[in-house]
Design a protein around this motif. Structure first.
Motif, PDB file in Angstrom:
ATOM      1  N   UNK A  45      17.377  25.109   2.174  1.00 48.66           N
ATOM      2  CA  UNK A  45      17.970  23.968   1.490  1.00 48.66           C
ATOM      3  C   UNK A  45      16.909  23.165   0.749  1.00 48.66           C
ATOM      4  N   UNK A  46      15.726  23.063   1.369  1.00 49.00           N
ATOM      5  CA  UNK A  46      14.635  22.320   0.769  1.00 49.00           C
ATOM      6  C   UNK A  46      14.189  22.968  -0.553  1.00 49.00           C
ATOM      7  N   UNK A  47      14.261  24.303  -0.628  1.00 50.95           N
ATOM      8  CA  UNK A  47      13.832  25.038  -1.816  1.00 50.95           C
ATOM      9  C   UNK A  47      14.947  25.232  -2.830  1.00 50.95           C
ATOM     10  N   UNK A  48      16.131  24.713  -2.522  1.00 49.64           N
ATOM     11  CA  UNK A  48      17.277  24.895  -3.402  1.00 49.64           C
ATOM     12  C   UNK A  48      17.203  23.910  -4.562  1.00 49.64           C
ATOM     13  N   UNK A  49      17.272  24.411  -5.777  1.00 48.18           N
ATOM     14  CA  UNK A  49      17.240  23.553  -6.948  1.00 48.18           C
ATOM     15  C   UNK A  49      18.635  23.052  -7.288  1.00 48.18           C
ATOM     16  N   UNK A  50      18.717  21.841  -7.819  1.00 50.43           N
ATOM     17  CA  UNK A  50      19.997  21.266  -8.217  1.00 50.43           C
ATOM     18  C   UNK A  50      20.310  21.661  -9.663  1.00 50.43           C
ATOM     19  N   UNK A  51      21.535  21.441 -10.109  1.00 48.82           N
ATOM     20  CA  UNK A  51      21.890  21.744 -11.511  1.00 48.82           C
ATOM     21  C   UNK A  51      21.085  20.921 -12.523  1.00 48.82           C
ATOM     22  N   UNK A  52      20.486  19.825 -12.085  1.00 38.32           N
ATOM     23  CA  UNK A  52      19.669  18.989 -12.983  1.00 38.32           C
ATOM     24  C   UNK A  52      18.241  19.509 -13.150  1.00 38.32           C
ATOM     25  N   UNK A  53      17.905  20.573 -12.456  1.00 39.71           N
ATOM     26  CA  UNK A  53      16.533  21.094 -12.479  1.00 39.71           C
ATOM     27  C   UNK A  53      16.234  21.773 -13.822  1.00 39.71           C
ATOM     28  N   UNK A  54      14.959  21.810 -14.139  1.00 39.67           N
ATOM     29  CA  UNK A  54      14.489  22.499 -15.343  1.00 39.67           C
ATOM     30  C   UNK A  54      13.214  23.270 -15.011  1.00 39.67           C
ATOM     31  N   UNK A  91       8.117  23.012 -12.772  1.00 40.15           N
ATOM     32  CA  UNK A  91       9.443  22.925 -12.160  1.00 40.15           C
ATOM     33  C   UNK A  91       9.759  21.466 -11.925  1.00 40.15           C
ATOM     34  N   UNK A  92      10.821  20.989 -12.528  1.00 35.24           N
ATOM     35  CA  UNK A  92      11.250  19.604 -12.333  1.00 35.24           C
ATOM     36  C   UNK A  92      12.673  19.577 -11.788  1.00 35.24           C
ATOM     37  N   UNK A  93      12.901  18.676 -10.839  1.00 34.80           N
ATOM     38  CA  UNK A  93      14.237  18.473 -10.290  1.00 34.80           C
ATOM     39  C   UNK A  93      14.339  17.024  -9.820  1.00 34.80           C
ATOM     40  N   UNK A  94      14.874  16.141 -10.674  1.00 35.88           N
ATOM     41  CA  UNK A  94      14.955  14.720 -10.315  1.00 35.88           C
ATOM     42  C   UNK A  94      15.797  14.457  -9.078  1.00 35.88           C
ATOM     43  N   UNK A  95      16.739  15.347  -8.786  1.00 34.54           N
ATOM     44  CA  UNK A  95      17.593  15.150  -7.610  1.00 34.54           C
ATOM     45  C   UNK A  95      16.794  15.212  -6.319  1.00 34.54           C
ATOM     46  N   UNK A  96      15.745  16.020  -6.310  1.00 35.29           N
ATOM     47  CA  UNK A  96      14.926  16.173  -5.102  1.00 35.29           C
ATOM     48  C   UNK A  96      13.493  15.669  -5.289  1.00 35.29           C
ATOM     49  N   UNK A  97      13.242  14.996  -6.419  1.00 39.60           N
ATOM     50  CA  UNK A  97      11.911  14.441  -6.654  1.00 39.60           C
ATOM     51  C   UNK A  97      10.838  15.497  -6.838  1.00 39.60           C
ATOM     52  N   UNK A  98      11.212  16.635  -7.417  1.00 40.48           N
ATOM     53  CA  UNK A  98      10.257  17.731  -7.625  1.00 40.48           C
ATOM     54  C   UNK A  98       9.705  17.675  -9.047  1.00 40.48           C
ATOM     55  N   UNK A 145      10.913  24.184 -22.520  1.00 49.39           N
ATOM     56  CA  UNK A 145      11.921  24.226 -21.465  1.00 49.39           C
ATOM     57  C   UNK A 145      12.758  25.489 -21.642  1.00 49.39           C
ATOM     58  N   UNK A 146      12.808  26.295 -20.603  1.00 50.49           N
ATOM     59  CA  UNK A 146      13.471  27.594 -20.697  1.00 50.49           C
ATOM     60  C   UNK A 146      14.982  27.458 -20.588  1.00 50.49           C
ATOM     61  N   UNK A 147      15.668  28.312 -21.311  1.00 50.18           N
ATOM     62  CA  UNK A 147      17.133  28.295 -21.371  1.00 50.18           C
ATOM     63  C   UNK A 147      17.688  29.237 -20.302  1.00 50.18           C
ATOM     64  N   UNK A 148      17.562  28.824 -19.046  1.00 50.80           N
ATOM     65  CA  UNK A 148      17.921  29.687 -17.920  1.00 50.80           C
ATOM     66  C   UNK A 148      19.180  29.193 -17.223  1.00 50.80           C
ATOM     67  N   UNK A 149      19.904  30.142 -16.658  1.00 49.00           N
ATOM     68  CA  UNK A 149      21.057  29.778 -15.837  1.00 49.00           C
ATOM     69  C   UNK A 149      20.560  29.236 -14.493  1.00 49.00           C
ATOM     70  N   UNK A 150      21.456  28.654 -13.721  1.00 48.81           N
ATOM     71  CA  UNK A 150      21.062  28.092 -12.423  1.00 48.81           C
ATOM     72  C   UNK A 150      20.515  29.178 -11.501  1.00 48.81           C
ATOM     73  N   UNK A 151      21.144  30.329 -11.504  1.00 50.61           N
ATOM     74  CA  UNK A 151      20.682  31.421 -10.630  1.00 50.61           C
ATOM     75  C   UNK A 151      19.323  31.955 -11.086  1.00 50.61           C
ATOM     76  N   UNK A 152      19.107  31.986 -12.397  1.00 51.91           N
ATOM     77  CA  UNK A 152      17.817  32.455 -12.929  1.00 51.91           C
ATOM     78  C   UNK A 152      16.692  31.473 -12.587  1.00 51.91           C
ATOM     79  N   UNK A 201      16.681  29.513 -10.021  1.00 49.66           N
ATOM     80  CA  UNK A 201      16.443  29.637  -8.574  1.00 49.66           C
ATOM     81  C   UNK A 201      15.633  30.892  -8.254  1.00 49.66           C
ATOM     82  N   UNK A 202      15.933  31.991  -8.939  1.00 46.19           N
ATOM     83  CA  UNK A 202      15.198  33.236  -8.739  1.00 46.19           C
ATOM     84  C   UNK A 202      13.725  33.065  -9.081  1.00 46.19           C
ATOM     85  N   UNK A 203      13.458  32.413 -10.212  1.00 47.91           N
ATOM     86  CA  UNK A 203      12.071  32.205 -10.636  1.00 47.91           C
ATOM     87  C   UNK A 203      11.346  31.287  -9.645  1.00 47.91           C
ATOM     88  N   UNK A 204      12.025  30.218  -9.234  1.00 38.47           N
ATOM     89  CA  UNK A 204      11.410  29.273  -8.293  1.00 38.47           C
ATOM     90  C   UNK A 204      11.137  29.937  -6.943  1.00 38.47           C
TER      91      UNK A 204
END
Length: 395
Positions: free
Chosen positions: A20-29, A52-59, A112-119, A121-124
């Motif tokens: 869960x800690x490594x899970x990116x939110x839809x707001x991630x880039x 890797x940025x994710x404001x939802x989790x402060x990343x 900023x890469x044009x990736x889907x949410x699953x992509x 997450x895979x890269x992260x």
């Protein structure tokens, strides 16, 4: 039995928490950072990293490849042999930005890469796994496995090999050596060192994808890349985060290789002319030339055959830095010259002619700073043949 079940339950909770800690939110880039060249040879080609940025989790972190592992046993020996493992690094973006902008004053560009949410997450997930102590080290290769090529390879993996790399508008066919030297001033010691140490293998034409061993070309190719089938761009937004402040670089001609070797060449020619006038041989000069070229030849041979560096293979600098010279130098101390030694000198002249031929037809490009020295060496060898022929005839 209850204890085992409790341990399994706790382990499950721990793994779930980590996942869960490594899970990116839809707001991630996820973006690719391209660092411009610096002022030293070591950073003349730039650098790349993932952000890797994710404001939802402060990343807001960066991952980059190509960090030195100074704790590796026999660091310098392994570095020289091409057997040194490099590391993937991880650093907070704020610190990353401060280092490259305020400390090094190097341009920072972001895509900023044009990736889907699953992509994303895979890269992260790949980066997280790659950063683990048991996975951090990898065998570095300047042309095919460096800080730039890793960015390309990991991105391709994340999108399941669905990237189409189109040639940028600025694309020009070139050899590996040309691509390197385009980032350098040819009349510098760093450029000369590269041309002497690296062999003809880097004079072959690089493919379009091979161009991406340079960080700036990662930026250019990513900018024009598309996702297969959908034909959408790989990069959805590009921006300059920091622009390098103008640096006034002092190019001191008096310390450049072309000037220094020009002076050395003139000295050799002047001594040769005086020797010709007085029908003598300045033995100290010939001992110095044979010793220096012989030692350099041995080093080039070691780089070719005793290391894993691919770029040092098939190095025709051996045509002037001839390793056998270090053993032949003893002939200058003998009272009577051997007939075979005159033939050996003629052989050295032929090697210099072959070097010129290799250069003209493009087999290998040599350092321009060496031109005056090589020309003077050619004249010196011609004089030695003339001198020893005359001495032998007189005897």
């Amino acid at each position: 039995m209850r204890i085992k079940l409790l341990l399994l339950f706790l382990s499950f909770l721990a793994n779930s928490a980590v996942a869960q800690q490594n899970q990116l939110s839809p707001q991630s880039e996820i973006s690719v950072l391209t660092i411009g060249p610096g002022t030293s040879l070591n950073d003349a080609f730039g650098h790349n990293a993932f952000r890797i940025t994710d404001p939802s989790f402060g990343i807001d972190i960066t991952y980059g490849y190509g960090e030195y592992d100074f704790d590796a046993p026999n660091f310098y020996l392994k570095f020289a042999q091409g057997k040194l493992n490099y590391l993937i690094s991880k650093i907070e973006f704020d610190r990353f930005y401060q280092v490259y902008s305020y400390y090094y004053n190097r341009t920072i560009k972001e895509q900023i890469l044009n990736l889907s949410q699953s992509e994303k997450q895979t890269l992260y997930n790949y980066l997280i796994k790659n950063y683990k102590p048991e996975n951090r080290r990898y065998l570095y290769d300047f042309f095919f496995d460096n800080c730039a090529t890793k960015i390309k390879d990991v991105t391709i993996l994340a999108v399941n090999n669905s990237i189409k790399f189109n040639k940028p508008k600025t694309y020009k066919e070139a050899s590996f050596r040309t691509l390197i030297q385009n980032n350098l001033n040819r009349n510098t010691w760093g450029s000369l060192g590269i041309d002497v140490a690296l062999g003809s293998v880097i004079d072959k034409k690089a493919t379009a994808k091979d161009h991406m061993f340079l960080p700036e070309n990662i930026y250019n190719f990513f900018e024009s890349a598309t996702i297969k089938n959908s034909n959408k761009p790989l990069v959805k937004q590009s921006r300059v985060l920091y622009k390098q402040n103008e640096i006034v670089q002092s190019n001191n001609v008096l310390t450049s290789p072309l000037f220094i070797f020009g002076i050395i060449g003139l000295i050799i020619l002047f001594i040769t002319y005086k020797d010709y006038q007085h029908h003598k041989q300045s033995m100290w000069l010939d001992i110095s030339l044979f010793t220096i070229t012989g030692i350099l030849g041995v080093i080039i041979l070691l780089l070719w055959f005793a290391t894993d560096h691919k770029g040092t293979h098939q190095n025709y600098n051996l045509l002037w830095a001839f390793a056998l010279n270090i053993f032949i130098v003893i002939q200058f101390f003998k009272n009577k010259v051997k007939t075979w030694f005159i033939k050996y000198l003629k052989f050295l002249i032929i090697l210099l002619c072959l070097l010129t031929f290799h250069w003209i037809v493009g087999v290998q490009v040599f350092a321009i700073g060496l031109i005056p020295f090589l020309a003077a060496l050619f004249i010196r060898y011609l004089y030695l043949v003339y001198y020893y022929n005359k001495v032998t005839t007189a005897l």
